[in-house]
Design a protein around this motif. Structure first.
Motif, PDB file in Angstrom:
ATOM      1  N   GLY A   1       0.820  -1.207   0.000  1.00 39.61           N
ATOM      2  CA  GLY A   1       0.000   0.000   0.000  1.00 39.61           C
ATOM      3  C   GLY A   1       0.851   1.252   0.000  1.00 39.61           C
ATOM      4  O   GLY A   1       1.755   1.384   0.825  1.00 39.61           O
ATOM      5  N   LEU A   2       0.590   2.136  -0.936  1.00 35.62           N
ATOM      6  CA  LEU A   2       1.249   3.452  -0.945  1.00 35.62           C
ATOM      7  C   LEU A   2       0.213   4.488  -0.543  1.00 35.62           C
ATOM      8  O   LEU A   2      -0.823   4.623  -1.189  1.00 35.62           O
ATOM      9  CB  LEU A   2       1.781   3.795  -2.340  1.00 35.62           C
ATOM     10  CG  LEU A   2       2.710   2.788  -3.021  1.00 35.62           C
ATOM     11  CD1 LEU A   2       3.193   3.353  -4.356  1.00 35.62           C
ATOM     12  CD2 LEU A   2       3.886   2.413  -2.135  1.00 35.62           C
ATOM     13  N   ALA A   3       0.501   5.238   0.514  1.00 39.68           N
ATOM     14  CA  ALA A   3      -0.431   6.273   0.956  1.00 39.68           C
ATOM     15  C   ALA A   3      -0.326   7.499   0.040  1.00 39.68           C
ATOM     16  O   ALA A   3       0.527   7.566  -0.850  1.00 39.68           O
ATOM     17  CB  ALA A   3      -0.146   6.651   2.402  1.00 39.68           C
ATOM     18  N   GLY A   4      -1.180   8.467   0.281  1.00 38.69           N
ATOM     19  CA  GLY A   4      -1.264   9.637  -0.584  1.00 38.69           C
ATOM     20  C   GLY A   4       0.072  10.344  -0.752  1.00 38.69           C
ATOM     21  O   GLY A   4       0.791  10.563   0.220  1.00 38.69           O
ATOM     22  N   SER A   5       0.411  10.686  -1.965  1.00 34.54           N
ATOM     23  CA  SER A   5       1.620  11.446  -2.298  1.00 34.54           C
ATOM     24  C   SER A   5       2.918  10.727  -1.945  1.00 34.54           C
ATOM     25  O   SER A   5       3.975  11.351  -1.924  1.00 34.54           O
ATOM     26  CB  SER A   5       1.604  12.834  -1.637  1.00 34.54           C
ATOM     27  OG  SER A   5       0.485  13.564  -2.097  1.00 34.54           O
ATOM     28  N   ALA A   6       2.862   9.434  -1.658  1.00 35.60           N
ATOM     29  CA  ALA A   6       4.099   8.666  -1.482  1.00 35.60           C
ATOM     30  C   ALA A   6       4.855   8.663  -2.809  1.00 35.60           C
ATOM     31  O   ALA A   6       4.252   8.695  -3.885  1.00 35.60           O
ATOM     32  CB  ALA A   6       3.792   7.235  -1.050  1.00 35.60           C
ATOM     33  N   ARG A   7       6.198   8.664  -2.710  1.00 37.37           N
ATOM     34  CA  ARG A   7       7.017   8.641  -3.923  1.00 37.37           C
ATOM     35  C   ARG A   7       7.977   7.454  -3.863  1.00 37.37           C
ATOM     36  O   ARG A   7       8.697   7.289  -2.883  1.00 37.37           O
ATOM     37  CB  ARG A   7       7.820   9.931  -4.046  1.00 37.37           C
ATOM     38  CG  ARG A   7       6.966  11.145  -4.446  1.00 37.37           C
ATOM     39  CD  ARG A   7       7.740  12.443  -4.263  1.00 37.37           C
ATOM     40  NE  ARG A   7       7.982  12.680  -2.835  1.00 37.37           N
ATOM     41  CZ  ARG A   7       8.914  13.504  -2.362  1.00 37.37           C
ATOM     42  NH1 ARG A   7       9.700  14.166  -3.195  1.00 37.37           N
ATOM     43  NH2 ARG A   7       9.064  13.672  -1.060  1.00 37.37           N
ATOM     44  N   VAL A   8       7.963   6.647  -4.897  1.00 37.52           N
ATOM     45  CA  VAL A   8       8.844   5.487  -4.955  1.00 37.52           C
ATOM     46  C   VAL A   8       9.774   5.685  -6.141  1.00 37.52           C
ATOM     47  O   VAL A   8       9.335   5.746  -7.296  1.00 37.52           O
ATOM     48  CB  VAL A   8       8.036   4.181  -5.106  1.00 37.52           C
ATOM     49  CG1 VAL A   8       8.974   2.981  -5.128  1.00 37.52           C
ATOM     50  CG2 VAL A   8       7.028   4.052  -3.966  1.00 37.52           C
ATOM     51  N   GLY A   9      11.086   5.801  -5.840  1.00 38.06           N
ATOM     52  CA  GLY A   9      12.061   6.129  -6.868  1.00 38.06           C
ATOM     53  C   GLY A   9      12.251   5.003  -7.883  1.00 38.06           C
ATOM     54  O   GLY A   9      11.912   3.841  -7.622  1.00 38.06           O
ATOM     55  N   ASP A  10      12.847   5.366  -9.015  1.00 40.06           N
ATOM     56  CA  ASP A  10      13.066   4.406 -10.105  1.00 40.06           C
ATOM     57  C   ASP A  10      13.736   3.136  -9.589  1.00 40.06           C
ATOM     58  O   ASP A  10      14.674   3.184  -8.799  1.00 40.06           O
ATOM     59  CB  ASP A  10      13.969   5.025 -11.186  1.00 40.06           C
ATOM     60  CG  ASP A  10      13.291   6.191 -11.900  1.00 40.06           C
ATOM     61  OD1 ASP A  10      12.075   6.407 -11.730  1.00 40.06           O
ATOM     62  OD2 ASP A  10      14.008   6.887 -12.649  1.00 40.06           O
ATOM     63  N   PHE A  11      13.234   2.003 -10.080  1.00 38.75           N
ATOM     64  CA  PHE A  11      13.842   0.696  -9.826  1.00 38.75           C
ATOM     65  C   PHE A  11      13.842   0.287  -8.353  1.00 38.75           C
ATOM     66  O   PHE A  11      14.475  -0.706  -7.983  1.00 38.75           O
ATOM     67  CB  PHE A  11      15.260   0.618 -10.420  1.00 38.75           C
ATOM     68  CG  PHE A  11      15.251   0.964 -11.876  1.00 38.75           C
ATOM     69  CD1 PHE A  11      14.668   0.107 -12.794  1.00 38.75           C
ATOM     70  CD2 PHE A  11      15.761   2.174 -12.330  1.00 38.75           C
ATOM     71  CE1 PHE A  11      14.602   0.446 -14.146  1.00 38.75           C
ATOM     72  CE2 PHE A  11      15.703   2.517 -13.673  1.00 38.75           C
ATOM     73  CZ  PHE A  11      15.125   1.648 -14.587  1.00 38.75           C
ATOM     74  N   ALA A  12      13.146   0.994  -7.508  1.00 43.31           N
ATOM     75  CA  ALA A  12      12.981   0.525  -6.129  1.00 43.31           C
ATOM     76  C   ALA A  12      12.081  -0.713  -6.130  1.00 43.31           C
ATOM     77  O   ALA A  12      11.282  -0.918  -7.047  1.00 43.31           O
ATOM     78  CB  ALA A  12      12.378   1.622  -5.262  1.00 43.31           C
ATOM     79  N   MET A  13      12.247  -1.550  -5.098  1.00 39.51           N
ATOM     80  CA  MET A  13      11.439  -2.761  -4.975  1.00 39.51           C
ATOM     81  C   MET A  13      10.843  -2.813  -3.568  1.00 39.51           C
ATOM     82  O   MET A  13      11.563  -2.643  -2.591  1.00 39.51           O
ATOM     83  CB  MET A  13      12.314  -3.988  -5.201  1.00 39.51           C
ATOM     84  CG  MET A  13      13.031  -3.955  -6.551  1.00 39.51           C
ATOM     85  SD  MET A  13      14.140  -5.386  -6.802  1.00 39.51           S
ATOM     86  CE  MET A  13      12.941  -6.689  -7.006  1.00 39.51           C
ATOM     87  N   ILE A  14       9.559  -3.091  -3.494  1.00 42.33           N
ATOM     88  CA  ILE A  14       8.886  -3.129  -2.191  1.00 42.33           C
ATOM     89  C   ILE A  14       8.234  -4.496  -2.020  1.00 42.33           C
ATOM     90  O   ILE A  14       7.438  -4.932  -2.859  1.00 42.33           O
ATOM     91  CB  ILE A  14       7.854  -1.996  -2.066  1.00 42.33           C
ATOM     92  CG1 ILE A  14       8.554  -0.636  -2.283  1.00 42.33           C
ATOM     93  CG2 ILE A  14       7.163  -2.036  -0.716  1.00 42.33           C
ATOM     94  CD1 ILE A  14       7.678   0.567  -2.033  1.00 42.33           C
ATOM     95  N   GLY A  15       8.584  -5.175  -0.910  1.00 44.54           N
ATOM     96  CA  GLY A  15       8.106  -6.533  -0.664  1.00 44.54           C
ATOM     97  C   GLY A  15       6.642  -6.583  -0.255  1.00 44.54           C
ATOM     98  O   GLY A  15       6.054  -5.579   0.158  1.00 44.54           O
ATOM     99  N   GLY A  16       6.088  -7.741  -0.313  1.00 40.00           N
ATOM    100  CA  GLY A  16       4.667  -7.955  -0.096  1.00 40.00           C
ATOM    101  C   GLY A  16       4.159  -7.382   1.216  1.00 40.00           C
ATOM    102  O   GLY A  16       4.817  -7.472   2.248  1.00 40.00           O
ATOM    103  N   LYS A  17       3.002  -6.754   1.180  1.00 34.54           N
ATOM    104  CA  LYS A  17       2.273  -6.298   2.363  1.00 34.54           C
ATOM    105  C   LYS A  17       2.923  -5.095   3.043  1.00 34.54           C
ATOM    106  O   LYS A  17       2.503  -4.719   4.134  1.00 34.54           O
ATOM    107  CB  LYS A  17       2.130  -7.440   3.376  1.00 34.54           C
ATOM    108  CG  LYS A  17       1.147  -8.504   2.951  1.00 34.54           C
ATOM    109  CD  LYS A  17       0.992  -9.574   3.992  1.00 34.54           C
ATOM    110  CE  LYS A  17      -0.272 -10.367   3.752  1.00 34.54           C
ATOM    111  NZ  LYS A  17      -1.494  -9.600   3.981  1.00 34.54           N
TER     112      LYS A  17
END
Lengths: 341, 341, 341
Positions: B266-282
């Motif tokens: 889940g990404l909350a409002g206005s969250a920013r995830v930079g190029d090629f970042a990886m976020i694990g499950g949940k």
């Protein structure tokens, strides 16, 4: 009682019928001809309704209940208020379930294909099945007998479902085979492609997922849950598995017989959950990790490595439940001490 | 092999073709005319099938595999059993992905508009696209070439999608623009209004969300995921981002190029995830928080404040992974000691 | 400004109108006849647009903004750059919400029943309502006035919804009653059967769920959220509750008035959330557990036992927020020390 706007009730039934159906025993001399009209929770039950007591925590509600009868263990039966017949059973909740099914029996759908259903001419639909308006049944699909395919459900090409299955409104089935008496609830997605790709020099290279989802019999899959098909080989859901809403089962996961997955659980790719294991709400199991047969995983846990059969685990990462509470106690003690400093 | 009920396979192909397509090298003297019929996992592969070894953990399966050929690094190639041709490559999984695409090539949909599709007369549909029965295409919608819009999908008014896109069954698009080769899986919701309101004296006052969702090219969004449109301004998903099932991307979030979001993130409002970042499950990222370029976030983590580029983070709240494991070690040691007391 | 492809804007409006609608005050001598064309975020706002400052953290953006006017508290108003009119209010975000609704007013749908909507002849649809192509309205359904039922939405038999409701594309309603001005977003599932069964000697025995979902007025339920109906008795959502995407509300849960549930929250069976309580993203509340009136639960928390009114709680299991941070500080300190060893 249930709102007659939405539910129709059978009965009334006499006590003898209730006892026969549930396996409970009434005290000697009880009037087995007495009529009961419904099941109800203890707080709301009236003298012609039947409750249950399954947890000592609710003994107060039991002692104050107006229920005319109540499923209860022999040990607690003597605390029944006057006017209540104690229906003695080792498993009050199971007896209650059986009684509830007496008053609200599952019924086969009214057979027929609604106008406004879109059914490919090469699909086959078994006897007694119902296809609702706006349901879509693709080429070569095989639907068993007495199935109910709801409005907005989509059965993609060549999907096969057994007898007495229910596909809820807006649910989607593709690349999957279902046993009998499978309940797919509204908005569930079965057989979608898994999350599989390799990273190449110019970005992700999608791996074709050419496996299936194979679901046994007597399985329930809750609303808006997702079950991806295998990469190669199958994602499998065993007989009798009960899966709640918004559960994610990734490609090639193996869910054993009688497994219980509570709401918002996530199984990563190739996770294996042994027969009769139970996983609490919002917990996750990592890639290729195995949950042993009969293991219990508490809510909000992260199972990052294999856990043994029949154990109980909790936490992120999940540890044996005793260790979890010991860890909590230590942390709380230290924090309290630091507060005192 | 894949069930022909659902998948059709190309080939067979000779080894020379496989090598050319994947960039792997066979040992000198290998029979490049040898025919292979499929890719398969090491445990199941037969002498006319090709496997891969990408993780030393599975070296046992490699040594015992009946695969006729296997993608493997040069270092491990010598452990190939007799009868297996080692196909040497620095990236065995990538080579496997390419080989799998040789046997199961993605194919454009069979063009045409099914009877039972509901298409507004002001919508435009590009050449070679397919609209399935029960799909709904609104006013002013623009669909590119060779797209596939599945049954039960809804393209709301004026949505625009590029070429070679796939919209899965029951998915919904509104207030959004998509690039080319975007895959929206079943039941995904793109462009819904975000969670935005102010609390007034008589309750919540809804803020109109008048932004859009803008999705690049080569993006995948998994089944039952949700991407809300911006309040003002856009929610953005960069080229090549891979998003798994049941992921929530809130209003005005910015997801960079090549980002990987695993299931139930889940990404909350206005969250920013930079190029090629990886976020694990949940895992979750809080409002306005930034995940740096190339950062890796473990599963079940909570990113409550900005994390740096290229770092690896874990926990709730997320900390550098070394710190996480040190914290775990301390807690376990103290809990063990308290047990011994 | 909002993309006219998707949104139409009202106005321009003069400052007097904006002040009247929002309750903000302009400094003496301000030109109340000055025209403003839109609302905008501080970074993007131009001289004919209106921004807001609600958080001291963004004071830099405020001081450098090109906005012609800005809602701001009296305390910070003096830091407005020259050329910006400070619109003084105790609640800048609320004033902004009201101004945004001036420029983008919610409008009733264009009345009518689209061809391609499937409406049972026994359903009733109130004056001014719109039923989109591919929407399905079952037998005995009652739809109030000025409602919008979107494409692919399914209203199952005998569902009743009040006036001015919105049912998003692909959403499903069954066994439920809705008040007025309820917004059900795309793919939400309301009234599905809960996760209830007893374990018998041959497996799970499904308990018939014969309760309903009863939803008050002015409620929002986000995309792909699920609300199960009660076992017996009702699942209830109070007036003004705001529920984000992918939230799970299990059978018999009671959600109070004005409650806020952020994305991916899960409420287990019979959980109770008191009026005006707020629960952060991805948090869970256990079976039968009560969250007190006005309590605040941080994101990613697990509420495993009752929490008191007006408190703030965080963690898994959730504890008072002060205790949570003390625990974190202790763990970090010990981990640091162990690193130094």
């Amino acid at each position: 009682m249930a709102d007659p706007r939405f539910f129709s009730r059978s009965g009334p039934f006499d006590l003898a019928t209730v006892l026969e159906r549930t396996g409970a025993k009434a005290p000697e001399g009880a009037d087995t001809g007495r009529k009961f009209v419904d099941v109800a929770p203890l707080e709301a039950a009236k003298s012609d309704e039947i409750g249950f007591l399954d947890n000592k925590k609710y003994i107060g509600a039991f002692e104050n209940s107006g229920a005319g009868a109540c499923f209860v263990t022999g040990k607690l039966a003597e605390r029944a208020p006057s006017g209540m017949i104690a229906l003695i059973t080792g498993q009050p909740y199971l007896a209650f379930a059986r009684a509830a099914r007496l008053y609200y029996p599952p019924s086969p759908p009214e057979p027929g294909v609604a106008s406004g259903a879109l059914i490919d001419e090469t699909a086959t639909v078994g006897e007694g099945s119902r296809i609702d308006p706006g349901a879509i049944v693709g080429a070569g699909v095989e639907v068993g007998a007495r199935c109910h395919v709801s409005s907005g459900a989509v059965l993609c090409d060549r999907v096969k479902i057994g007898d007495d299955c229910h596909v809820g409104p807006g649910a989607t089935l593709m690349c999957c085979l279902l046993g009998d008496r499978v309940w797919i609830d509204a908005g569930a997605r079965i057989g979608t492609q898994g999350f599989g790709f390799a990273i190449g020099p110019t970005g992700a290279v999608r791996i074709p997922h050419t496996g299936r989802v194979v679901i046994g019999s007597d399985v329930e899959i809750g609303a808006n849950s997702t079950v991806d098909r295998g990469t190669t080989g199958d994602t499998e859901i065993g007989d009798g598995a009960m899966i709640d809403n918004q559960v994610q089962v990734a490609h090639n996961a193996k869910v054993g017989r009688g497994v219980v997955l509570a709401g918002q659980v996530g199984l990563a790719g190739s996770a294996r959950v042994g027969d009769f294991a139970m996983i609490g709400g919002k917990s996750g199991v990592s890639n290729h990790v195995k949950v042993g047969t009969g293991a219990k995983i508490g809510a909000l846990s992260g199972v990052a490595s294999d856990v043994e059969a029949d154990g109980t685990y909790l936490g992120q990462p999940a540890v044996a439940i005793g260790d979890f509470w010991r860890q909590q106690a230590v942390i709380r003690r230290l924090a309290k001490r630091s507060k005192g400093e």
